[in-house]
Design a protein around this motif. Structure first.
Motif, PDB file in Angstrom:
ATOM      1  N   PHE A 393       0.831  -1.204   0.000  1.00 16.48           N
ATOM      2  CA  PHE A 393       0.000   0.000   0.000  1.00 16.48           C
ATOM      3  C   PHE A 393       0.869   1.260   0.000  1.00 16.48           C
ATOM      4  CE2 PHE A 393      -3.806  -2.217   2.205  1.00 16.48           C
ATOM      5  CZ  PHE A 393      -4.383  -2.485   0.981  1.00 16.48           C
ATOM      6  N   MET A 394       1.853   1.318   0.882  1.00  9.36           N
ATOM      7  CA  MET A 394       2.655   2.533   1.036  1.00  9.36           C
ATOM      8  C   MET A 394       3.557   2.782  -0.169  1.00  9.36           C
ATOM      9  SD  MET A 394       1.532   3.736   3.842  1.00  9.36           S
ATOM     10  CE  MET A 394       2.680   5.071   4.142  1.00  9.36           C
ATOM     11  N   HIS A 395       4.133   1.724  -0.722  1.00 11.70           N
ATOM     12  CA  HIS A 395       5.056   1.897  -1.844  1.00 11.70           C
ATOM     13  C   HIS A 395       4.321   2.149  -3.160  1.00 11.70           C
ATOM     14  CE1 HIS A 395       8.571  -0.383   0.309  1.00 11.70           C
ATOM     15  NE2 HIS A 395       8.112   0.621   0.990  1.00 11.70           N
ATOM     16  N   LYS A 396       3.175   1.522  -3.341  1.00 15.43           N
ATOM     17  CA  LYS A 396       2.478   1.642  -4.629  1.00 15.43           C
ATOM     18  C   LYS A 396       1.559   2.862  -4.714  1.00 15.43           C
ATOM     19  CE  LYS A 396       2.389  -3.114  -6.389  1.00 15.43           C
ATOM     20  NZ  LYS A 396       2.824  -2.786  -7.756  1.00 15.43           N
ATOM     21  N   PHE A 397       1.013   3.275  -3.577  1.00 19.35           N
ATOM     22  CA  PHE A 397      -0.011   4.323  -3.621  1.00 19.35           C
ATOM     23  C   PHE A 397       0.412   5.619  -2.949  1.00 19.35           C
ATOM     24  CE2 PHE A 397      -2.265   0.223  -3.766  1.00 19.35           C
ATOM     25  CZ  PHE A 397      -2.877   0.353  -5.004  1.00 19.35           C
ATOM     26  N   GLY A 398       1.637   5.681  -2.422  1.00 18.91           N
ATOM     27  CA  GLY A 398       2.108   6.912  -1.817  1.00 18.91           C
ATOM     28  C   GLY A 398       1.602   7.104  -0.404  1.00 18.91           C
ATOM     29  N   PHE A 399       2.080   8.174   0.222  1.00 18.43           N
ATOM     30  CA  PHE A 399       1.831   8.364   1.650  1.00 18.43           C
ATOM     31  C   PHE A 399       0.345   8.541   1.971  1.00 18.43           C
ATOM     32  CE2 PHE A 399       1.130  11.541   5.022  1.00 18.43           C
ATOM     33  CZ  PHE A 399       1.464  10.745   6.107  1.00 18.43           C
ATOM     34  N   MET A 400      -0.333   9.481   1.317  1.00 20.56           N
ATOM     35  CA  MET A 400      -1.698   9.813   1.705  1.00 20.56           C
ATOM     36  C   MET A 400      -2.658   8.661   1.424  1.00 20.56           C
ATOM     37  SD  MET A 400      -1.512  12.739   3.139  1.00 20.56           S
ATOM     38  CE  MET A 400      -3.229  13.229   3.242  1.00 20.56           C
ATOM     39  N   LEU A 401      -2.709   8.218   0.173  1.00 22.92           N
ATOM     40  CA  LEU A 401      -3.635   7.144  -0.189  1.00 22.92           C
ATOM     41  C   LEU A 401      -3.216   5.839   0.469  1.00 22.92           C
ATOM     42  CD1 LEU A 401      -6.066   6.179  -1.753  1.00 22.92           C
ATOM     43  CD2 LEU A 401      -4.608   5.905  -3.784  1.00 22.92           C
ATOM     44  N   GLY A 402      -1.902   5.579   0.507  1.00 23.42           N
ATOM     45  CA  GLY A 402      -1.417   4.357   1.132  1.00 23.42           C
ATOM     46  C   GLY A 402      -1.788   4.285   2.605  1.00 23.42           C
ATOM     47  N   SER A 403      -1.633   5.395   3.329  1.00 18.65           N
ATOM     48  CA  SER A 403      -1.980   5.425   4.756  1.00 18.65           C
ATOM     49  C   SER A 403      -3.465   5.167   4.960  1.00 18.65           C
ATOM     50  CB  SER A 403      -1.596   6.780   5.364  1.00 18.65           C
ATOM     51  OG  SER A 403      -0.205   6.993   5.316  1.00 18.65           O
ATOM     52  N   ALA A 404      -4.291   5.747   4.085  1.00 17.28           N
ATOM     53  CA  ALA A 404      -5.733   5.533   4.191  1.00 17.28           C
ATOM     54  C   ALA A 404      -6.085   4.068   3.985  1.00 17.28           C
ATOM     55  CB  ALA A 404      -6.459   6.408   3.174  1.00 17.28           C
ATOM     56  N   MET A 405      -5.422   3.437   3.032  1.00 22.05           N
ATOM     57  CA  MET A 405      -5.711   2.035   2.749  1.00 22.05           C
ATOM     58  C   MET A 405      -5.234   1.131   3.886  1.00 22.05           C
ATOM     59  SD  MET A 405      -4.940   1.996  -1.352  1.00 22.05           S
ATOM     60  CE  MET A 405      -5.737   0.438  -1.734  1.00 22.05           C
ATOM     61  N   VAL A 406      -4.091   1.488   4.500  1.00 29.51           N
ATOM     62  CA  VAL A 406      -3.617   0.729   5.667  1.00 29.51           C
ATOM     63  C   VAL A 406      -4.632   0.836   6.796  1.00 29.51           C
ATOM     64  CG1 VAL A 406      -1.867   0.628   7.481  1.00 29.51           C
ATOM     65  CG2 VAL A 406      -1.164   0.888   5.099  1.00 29.51           C
ATOM     66  N   TRP A 407      -5.178   2.041   7.024  1.00 28.34           N
ATOM     67  CA  TRP A 407      -6.165   2.232   8.089  1.00 28.34           C
ATOM     68  C   TRP A 407      -7.408   1.382   7.837  1.00 28.34           C
ATOM     69  CZ3 TRP A 407     -11.202   3.762   8.722  1.00 28.34           C
ATOM     70  CH2 TRP A 407     -11.599   4.082  10.023  1.00 28.34           C
ATOM     71  N   ILE A 408      -7.884   1.392   6.608  1.00 27.33           N
ATOM     72  CA  ILE A 408      -9.072   0.582   6.272  1.00 27.33           C
ATOM     73  C   ILE A 408      -8.780  -0.897   6.479  1.00 27.33           C
ATOM     74  CG2 ILE A 408     -10.546  -0.155   4.352  1.00 27.33           C
ATOM     75  CD1 ILE A 408     -10.226   2.746   3.250  1.00 27.33           C
ATOM     76  N   ASP A 409      -7.597  -1.328   6.007  1.00 24.00           N
ATOM     77  CA  ASP A 409      -7.200  -2.732   6.128  1.00 24.00           C
ATOM     78  C   ASP A 409      -7.150  -3.172   7.587  1.00 24.00           C
ATOM     79  OD1 ASP A 409      -6.150  -5.271   5.610  1.00 24.00           O
ATOM     80  OD2 ASP A 409      -4.106  -4.548   5.455  1.00 24.00           O
ATOM     81  N   GLN A 410      -6.531  -2.335   8.445  1.00 21.57           N
ATOM     82  CA  GLN A 410      -6.311  -2.732   9.833  1.00 21.57           C
ATOM     83  C   GLN A 410      -7.507  -2.466  10.737  1.00 21.57           C
ATOM     84  OE1 GLN A 410      -3.488  -4.438  10.941  1.00 21.57           O
ATOM     85  NE2 GLN A 410      -3.212  -4.559   8.725  1.00 21.57           N
ATOM     86  N   ASN A 411      -8.133  -1.314  10.601  1.00 23.25           N
ATOM     87  CA  ASN A 411      -9.178  -0.925  11.555  1.00 23.25           C
ATOM     88  C   ASN A 411     -10.561  -1.437  11.194  1.00 23.25           C
ATOM     89  OD1 ASN A 411      -6.932   0.573  12.374  1.00 23.25           O
ATOM     90  ND2 ASN A 411      -8.169   2.250  13.136  1.00 23.25           N
ATOM     91  N   ILE A 412     -10.799  -1.645   9.919  1.00 23.58           N
ATOM     92  CA  ILE A 412     -12.126  -2.129   9.510  1.00 23.58           C
ATOM     93  C   ILE A 412     -12.106  -3.623   9.235  1.00 23.58           C
ATOM     94  CG2 ILE A 412     -13.937  -1.959   7.741  1.00 23.58           C
ATOM     95  CD1 ILE A 412     -13.259   0.999   7.476  1.00 23.58           C
ATOM     96  N   PHE A 413     -11.087  -4.080   8.516  1.00 23.88           N
ATOM     97  CA  PHE A 413     -11.044  -5.493   8.127  1.00 23.88           C
ATOM     98  C   PHE A 413     -10.110  -6.345   8.992  1.00 23.88           C
ATOM     99  CE2 PHE A 413     -12.576  -3.330   4.343  1.00 23.88           C
ATOM    100  CZ  PHE A 413     -13.611  -4.154   3.943  1.00 23.88           C
ATOM    101  N   GLY A 414      -9.390  -5.722   9.924  1.00 27.87           N
ATOM    102  CA  GLY A 414      -8.506  -6.480  10.800  1.00 27.87           C
ATOM    103  C   GLY A 414      -7.421  -7.234  10.058  1.00 27.87           C
TER     104      GLY A 414
END
Length: 550
Positions: A393-414
């Motif tokens: 996520f961080m390498h392919k989508f950059g800081f802003m979008l990558g961070s958002a996707m990490v949050w969704i992955d971890q906080n919503i989908f565990g």
């Protein structure tokens, strides 16, 4: 002079959290099962802990398993985390404090401790020796030994007393061969023997390229009125984002009015003009950091690469005659920004696997394949699996979008999204030609908050015997000037945090100079050299930094 040899049941390379945990657990199990097991652990640092550098906020989960009564035993976990802050640095002066609900759940630090991992490892070594482990600091494992059938036989320590020209000096002493039924490699990030084993046994076949960061750390003593013992601060964004790079800073309020602070720069950055060391110096001037450092005293400095590819880059950890454990394999949890607890757990699983194998006597397996199943059933593996998308996520989508996707992955989908995002490009291959990138004009140090490289290296207590072969070897000595300089402006001048590499110009023209005596053993050059021309090998025993409590 021929090398002498010694026989053990188990040889462990590296007195970090993984190797020491494995050593202690083997001896505990041997006592429980009334088995006679001999264990030898070698460490290249002058003492246990001398080469250990980590943030560090320690999650005590694995320690609880290893020594449930560690508090009564006097383990140096003295500062419990009392508060978490997370910043998004918007500019050189601006920052947004992110509320807890916007932070990925695994990064929260309730129940964790701010520690010196060097001191934790010293304590673990005391426990290991008390259990009967033979611990030998100052002996660098320089070579893997093999049986005729290709399985690992053990290791050989490096020869002592070889001159820079490769000749035997009067002080020459050949290395010692340490033979074992099983050898555990726990060298830490980019272990030079682990790297050879991965290649020899194709342990990374089918895996995503490993990814790394360079962590640069200092310890400061600050005025008591500014100290908030137990406070943990992390931040992302400036200054790295300004130059298209990623990573983040940390500042931990430890005991005795000390703060541990540092910046981790992902080595997937593309601009060859970037200097992780200079980025760290800039970051310290941010008001959220400098407000603590003003009026303080810098005590020590160090740097170390970290393995952060996670699950997608995790190689097969078993091979005939041994195991790769801890950061030698890459067990760090990048979302948590922690790897000590998972490294320790990998060591505990290794111990259980080895003891079971040794109990089988002459019918013991040559390849500890059962380790894979044992590790995959552990909580450490589960952590790595559920955080597998972080680097992608961080390498392919950059800081802003990558961070958002990490949050969704971890906080919503565990961490249970039904797909995996991978970054297949190796970090060294991410560099763009220098002509395509903007040059970076770094400010001069003010010698109050920011400092030059050489004064920093001095604080690391780094020392190498001068008259010895250079441990920073080049496959082709022509590449730095003929390839790296014209194409990438020889980035070794900047990615090294210790001033080891220089382009020197004199009456004879330009030459590539290696100041090996400055090397703090961070391994960044072995990782980031775009031509993969630099190979780090072990220097003579005792060489390198001597960190007091990093």
């Amino acid at each position: 002079m021929e090398r002498e040899s010694m026989e053990f049941d188990v040889v462990i390379v590296g007195a970090g959290p993984a190797g020491l945990s494995a050593a202690c657990r083997i001896m505990q199990l041997a006592q429980e099962k009334e088995q006679e097991i001999t264990v030898c652990l070698v460490e290249k640092g002058s003492e246990v802990g001398a080469h250990i550098l980590s943030g560090a906020v320690l999650e005590p989960r694995a320690l609880n398993e290893l020594f449930p009564n560690w508090q009564e035993m006097g383990a140096p976990l003295n500062t419990k985390v009392k508060g978490d802050k997370f910043y998004f640095y918007t500019s050189a002066t601006g920052a947004i404090t992110l509320p807890n609900f916007l932070i990925p759940k695994p990064t929260h630090n309730e129940g964790n401790y701010i520690v010196s991992m060097g001191n934790v490892c010293r304590w673990l070594a005391e426990q290991a020796e008390g259990l009967g482990v033979e611990v030998y600091p100052g002996f660098a494992a320089a070579e893997v030994l093999f049986h005729e059938d290709g399985s690992v036989k053990g290791i050989a320590t490096g020869d002592m007393g070889i001159s820079a020209e490769g000749e035997q000096k009067d002080s020459y002493m050949p290395g010692m061969e340490l033979h074992a039924k099983y050898t555990l490699f726990a060298e830490g990030c980019r272990g030079h023997l682990g790297k050879q084993l991965i290649e020899r046994f194709a342990l990374d076949a089918g895996k995503t390229a490993q990814h790394y960061g360079i962590g640069i750390k200092e310890i400061w003593e600050i005025p008591p009125e500014k100290h908030e013992e137990g406070l943990v601060e992390h931040g992302l964004g400036w200054p790295l984002s300004e130059n298209g790079a990623s990573g983040g800073g940390f500042l931990y309020h430890a005991e005795n009015n000390q703060v541990y602070l540092g910046l981790i720069t992902d080595l997937s950055y593309s601009n060859p003009h970037l200097s992780p060391y200079e980025e760290f110096q800039r970051w310290k001037h941010h008001p959220t950091v400098s407000k603590y450092l003003d009026g303080g005293t810098r005590i020590t400095y160090g740097a170390r690469a970290i393995t952060k590819g996670g699950y997608n880059s995790l190689p097969k950890m078993h091979f005939p005659g041994g195991l790769l454990i801890g950061c030698d394999a890459g067990t760090l949890n990048s979302v948590k920004i922690k790897g000590n607890h998972t490294a320790m757990k990998s060591g505990l699983v290794a111990a259980e696997t080895v003891v079971d194998a040794l109990a089988q006597g002459d019918s013991r397996p040559a390849d500890l394949a059962s380790y894979a199943e044992n590790f995959e059933s552990s909580w450490a593996f589960q952590e790595l699996y559920t955080t597998r998308n972080f680097s992608g996520f961080m390498h392919k989508f950059g800081f802003m979008l990558g961070s958002a996707m990490v949050w969704i992955d971890q906080n919503i989908f565990g961490g249970k999204l039904p797909f995996t995002v991978k970054d297949e490009k190796a970090d060294y291959a991410a560099l763009k030609p220098a002509a395509e990138c903007k040059e970076i004009d770094y400010p001069k140090p003010d010698n109050k908050i920011s400092f030059d490289r050489l004064s920093s290296v001095f604080l690391s207590n780094t020392n190498h015997e001068e008259d010895q072969p250079c441990h920073l070897t080049l496959k082709d000595p022509n590449i730095p000037l003929q390839v790296n300089l014209p194409k990438w402006d020889e980035p070794a001048q900047r990615y090294c945090p210790a001033g080891v590499y220089e382009i020197v110009e004199d009456d004879q023209g330009k030459r590539f100079q290696i100041n090996a005596q400055n090397c703090v053993h961070c391994k960044t050059c072995d990782i980031k050299d775009p031509s993969q021309n630099i190979v780090w090998v072990t220097p003579e025993g005792f060489g390198g930094p001597n960190y007091p409590n990093m």
